[in-house]
Motif scaffolding. Sequence first.
Motif, PDB file in Angstrom:
ATOM      1  N   GLY A 170       1.791  -6.852  -5.815  1.00  0.00           N
ATOM      2  CA  GLY A 170       1.124  -5.973  -6.489  1.00  0.00           C
ATOM      3  C   GLY A 170       1.190  -4.556  -5.563  1.00  0.00           C
ATOM      4  O   GLY A 170       1.614  -4.423  -4.504  1.00  0.00           O
ATOM      5  N   VAL A 171       0.746  -3.663  -6.022  1.00  0.00           N
ATOM      6  CA  VAL A 171       0.667  -2.320  -5.354  1.00  0.00           C
ATOM      7  C   VAL A 171      -0.898  -1.674  -5.353  1.00  0.00           C
ATOM      8  O   VAL A 171      -1.757  -1.985  -6.531  1.00  0.00           O
ATOM      9  CB  VAL A 171       1.223  -1.158  -6.238  1.00  0.00           C
ATOM     10  CG1 VAL A 171       1.041   0.068  -5.707  1.00  0.00           C
ATOM     11  CG2 VAL A 171       2.840  -1.500  -6.053  1.00  0.00           C
ATOM     12  N   ASP A 172      -1.433  -1.090  -4.296  1.00  0.00           N
ATOM     13  CA  ASP A 172      -2.826  -0.532  -4.088  1.00  0.00           C
ATOM     14  C   ASP A 172      -2.706   0.729  -3.207  1.00  0.00           C
ATOM     15  O   ASP A 172      -2.354   0.616  -2.108  1.00  0.00           O
ATOM     16  CB  ASP A 172      -3.809  -1.448  -3.639  1.00  0.00           C
ATOM     17  CG  ASP A 172      -5.239  -0.900  -3.661  1.00  0.00           C
ATOM     18  OD1 ASP A 172      -5.311   0.275  -3.722  1.00  0.00           O
ATOM     19  OD2 ASP A 172      -6.087  -1.822  -3.629  1.00  0.00           O
ATOM     20  N   ILE A 173      -2.461   1.913  -4.238  1.00  0.00           N
ATOM     21  CA  ILE A 173      -2.191   3.230  -3.255  1.00  0.00           C
ATOM     22  C   ILE A 173      -3.436   3.976  -3.014  1.00  0.00           C
ATOM     23  O   ILE A 173      -4.194   4.008  -3.821  1.00  0.00           O
ATOM     24  CB  ILE A 173      -0.976   3.903  -3.927  1.00  0.00           C
ATOM     25  CG1 ILE A 173      -0.971   5.309  -3.180  1.00  0.00           C
ATOM     26  CG2 ILE A 173      -1.465   3.992  -5.256  1.00  0.00           C
ATOM     27  CD1 ILE A 173       0.400   5.870  -3.938  1.00  0.00           C
ATOM     28  N   HIS A 174      -3.716   4.458  -1.819  1.00  0.00           N
ATOM     29  CA  HIS A 174      -4.409   5.547  -1.393  1.00  0.00           C
ATOM     30  C   HIS A 174      -3.904   6.970  -2.253  1.00  0.00           C
ATOM     31  O   HIS A 174      -2.738   7.295  -1.697  1.00  0.00           O
ATOM     32  CB  HIS A 174      -4.762   5.639  -0.077  1.00  0.00           C
ATOM     33  CG  HIS A 174      -5.587   4.821   0.488  1.00  0.00           C
ATOM     34  ND1 HIS A 174      -4.905   3.407   0.925  1.00  0.00           N
ATOM     35  CD2 HIS A 174      -6.631   4.925   1.357  1.00  0.00           C
ATOM     36  CE1 HIS A 174      -6.163   2.787   1.497  1.00  0.00           C
ATOM     37  NE2 HIS A 174      -7.131   3.677   1.743  1.00  0.00           N
ATOM     38  N   LEU A 175      -4.802   7.315  -3.047  1.00  0.00           N
ATOM     39  CA  LEU A 175      -4.287   8.824  -3.601  1.00  0.00           C
ATOM     40  C   LEU A 175      -5.326   9.645  -3.448  1.00  0.00           C
ATOM     41  O   LEU A 175      -6.497   9.584  -4.309  1.00  0.00           O
ATOM     42  CB  LEU A 175      -3.904   8.616  -4.883  1.00  0.00           C
ATOM     43  CG  LEU A 175      -3.091   9.860  -5.494  1.00  0.00           C
ATOM     44  CD1 LEU A 175      -2.025  10.519  -4.756  1.00  0.00           C
ATOM     45  CD2 LEU A 175      -2.724   9.941  -7.182  1.00  0.00           C
ATOM     46  N   HIS A 176      -5.395  10.470  -2.455  1.00  0.00           N
ATOM     47  CA  HIS A 176      -6.650  11.603  -2.249  1.00  0.00           C
ATOM     48  C   HIS A 176      -6.352  12.967  -2.669  1.00  0.00           C
ATOM     49  O   HIS A 176      -7.171  13.857  -2.890  1.00  0.00           O
ATOM     50  CB  HIS A 176      -7.012  11.723  -0.855  1.00  0.00           C
ATOM     51  CG  HIS A 176      -7.014  10.491   0.026  1.00  0.00           C
ATOM     52  ND1 HIS A 176      -6.013   9.851   0.743  1.00  0.00           N
ATOM     53  CD2 HIS A 176      -8.065   9.658   0.210  1.00  0.00           C
ATOM     54  CE1 HIS A 176      -6.380   8.567   1.532  1.00  0.00           C
ATOM     55  NE2 HIS A 176      -7.949   8.497   1.047  1.00  0.00           N
ATOM     56  N   GLU A 177      -5.029  13.275  -3.163  1.00  0.00           N
ATOM     57  CA  GLU A 177      -4.469  14.528  -3.401  1.00  0.00           C
ATOM     58  C   GLU A 177      -5.311  14.949  -4.747  1.00  0.00           C
ATOM     59  O   GLU A 177      -5.160  14.161  -5.880  1.00  0.00           O
ATOM     60  CB  GLU A 177      -3.177  14.398  -3.655  1.00  0.00           C
ATOM     61  CG  GLU A 177      -2.338  14.152  -2.365  1.00  0.00           C
ATOM     62  CD  GLU A 177      -0.902  13.602  -2.735  1.00  0.00           C
ATOM     63  OE1 GLU A 177      -0.014  13.649  -1.682  1.00  0.00           O
ATOM     64  OE2 GLU A 177      -0.585  13.804  -3.806  1.00  0.00           O
ATOM     65  N   THR A 178      -5.751  16.325  -4.751  1.00  0.00           N
ATOM     66  CA  THR A 178      -6.385  16.789  -5.839  1.00  0.00           C
ATOM     67  C   THR A 178      -5.537  17.993  -6.318  1.00  0.00           C
ATOM     68  O   THR A 178      -6.187  18.682  -7.238  1.00  0.00           O
ATOM     69  CB  THR A 178      -7.684  17.495  -5.310  1.00  0.00           C
ATOM     70  OG1 THR A 178      -7.688  18.209  -4.332  1.00  0.00           O
ATOM     71  CG2 THR A 178      -8.829  16.150  -4.927  1.00  0.00           C
TER      72      THR A 178
ATOM     73  N   GLY B 257       0.640  -1.292  -0.026  1.00  0.00           N
ATOM     74  CA  GLY B 257      -0.045  -0.118  -0.179  1.00  0.00           C
ATOM     75  C   GLY B 257       0.983   1.314  -0.067  1.00  0.00           C
ATOM     76  O   GLY B 257       1.935   1.205   0.154  1.00  0.00           O
ATOM     77  N   GLY B 258       0.247   2.431  -0.273  1.00  0.00           N
ATOM     78  CA  GLY B 258       0.697   3.646  -0.214  1.00  0.00           C
ATOM     79  C   GLY B 258      -0.212   4.699   0.210  1.00  0.00           C
ATOM     80  O   GLY B 258      -1.311   4.577   0.216  1.00  0.00           O
ATOM     81  N   LEU B 259       0.310   6.065   0.738  1.00  0.00           N
ATOM     82  CA  LEU B 259      -0.457   7.096   0.645  1.00  0.00           C
ATOM     83  C   LEU B 259       0.035   8.399   0.343  1.00  0.00           C
ATOM     84  O   LEU B 259       1.300   8.663   0.869  1.00  0.00           O
ATOM     85  CB  LEU B 259      -0.795   6.905   2.403  1.00  0.00           C
ATOM     86  CG  LEU B 259      -1.648   8.090   3.059  1.00  0.00           C
ATOM     87  CD1 LEU B 259      -3.332   8.011   2.545  1.00  0.00           C
ATOM     88  CD2 LEU B 259      -1.494   7.948   4.623  1.00  0.00           C
TER      89      LEU B 259
END
Length: 476
Positions: free
Chosen positions: A286-294, A258-260
């Motif tokens: 695999g990779v599953d990243i949280h990307l909230h940045e707008t 994961g990532g953030l």
Amino acid sequence: MIKEFDVQNPQQQSRRNFLSHSAKITATGALLTAGMSSGIASAAPFKAGAMDEKCDDVSQINAISAPHYQLRNVRLEEGFEREGDIVVATQTGLYNLEINNGKIVTIQPAKDAPASTLPAFDARGLLLLPATRDMHIHLDKTFYGGKWEAPRPRKGKTIMDMIAREQVLIPQLLPTSVEHAEAIIGLLHSKGTTVARSHCNIDPVSGLKSLEHLKIALEKHQQDFSCEIVAFPQHGLLHSKVDGLMREAMQMGVQYVGGLDPTNVDGAMEKSLDAMFQIALDTNKGVDIHLHETTPAGIAAVKYMIQTVEKNPQLKGKVTLSHGFALAMMQGAELDEVINGLAEQQFTVASTIPLGKLNMPLPQLSQNGVFVMTGTDSVIDHWSPFGTGSMLEKASLYAQLYGNSDEFGLTRSLAIATGNVLPLDDSGKRQWPAVNDNAEMILVDASCSAEAVARVSEVKATFHQGRLVFGAVGKV
């Protein structure tokens, strides 16, 4: 003779009553396999809760124990009814299904089906749909299954403020995190979900404890629930210095790194993403990243990830962009270019289908070959109190937001909740269920999938690998 049809309905009980009732029935997390003397096949999910109210007689609640059985009078979609080029209705018919060791082995029209000596159960004309999938959830940290607690006010709070809140909260949640994870699994069963992907905190506060507890909960439910795990550095991969812990987690049966928010949290976009991808490359995950940045930094992060996968072909098809709110900030040629890049590198986008100002280009992503899936994300936790656990509700929200209010559009909207498994293809030909398909299915109180999506119809029974894990069907 068909004996009385009975279905447990948690929506008509208080939450505490439902939790305590379910805990008494399946306290070990396993399905009941008692005899059929009551004439009812039923299974209830485990849920944690105080045993403060009397439960029904457990002897009256049984499970389909036979691996080989017949499910009669199931309603299946057969095709579209059209007026010119317009789909105006969905045609259905009643069928008998034979289930053997988790597979659908025969499908026959009910009126033509020969007599069978198999144990038989009657669906009474309920609609059969593919089981749903919750592909973005946090099973490891939730208030669900305990007393009601609304989140603290978030207005004006930054993600760093929320991280600080978590550092205090996680130690308080850990002692009961196994029971709470099981409670959500029971909730998901009741909403028709049998497959999930759970993000799990890897942070300096809990170390690997959150992961260890989640694995205990999942092991209890290995017969009735399938779940992938993402090692999630909620407090920042670089910010919380958890590279070593993340690598340890990869050796504990975790499927995804994961990532953030690499800029807002880690303060170094390229360095943070490089560190995340390096763990994946080193461990073949695999990779599953949280990307909230707008912000523009969020857009730059999406483009950098596409470039990284292009340079490392072994990552192709193994990266999920969760949330990906930066996609809502792009338009025109820039958006087209990014979507093409995501498609070429076989990215998946996991969206919770957000309400508000963000207009995520989910249909455009799907139309251009990017696999889009959804999840509940939060189910009553310190981030949000609104999660219901229903993927049918997510499909309905998708239909509403993207104008799929006609019969055809409603049927297509179901795909986001089922992993793209639909009863009918675009031409109206039945493609599910088919012989040799896994018996991952739900019985819904609806006439067709369009109605199930529009009205978020009640799930009456849920099957995982042919096993009844929630609800009830009448024994013939």
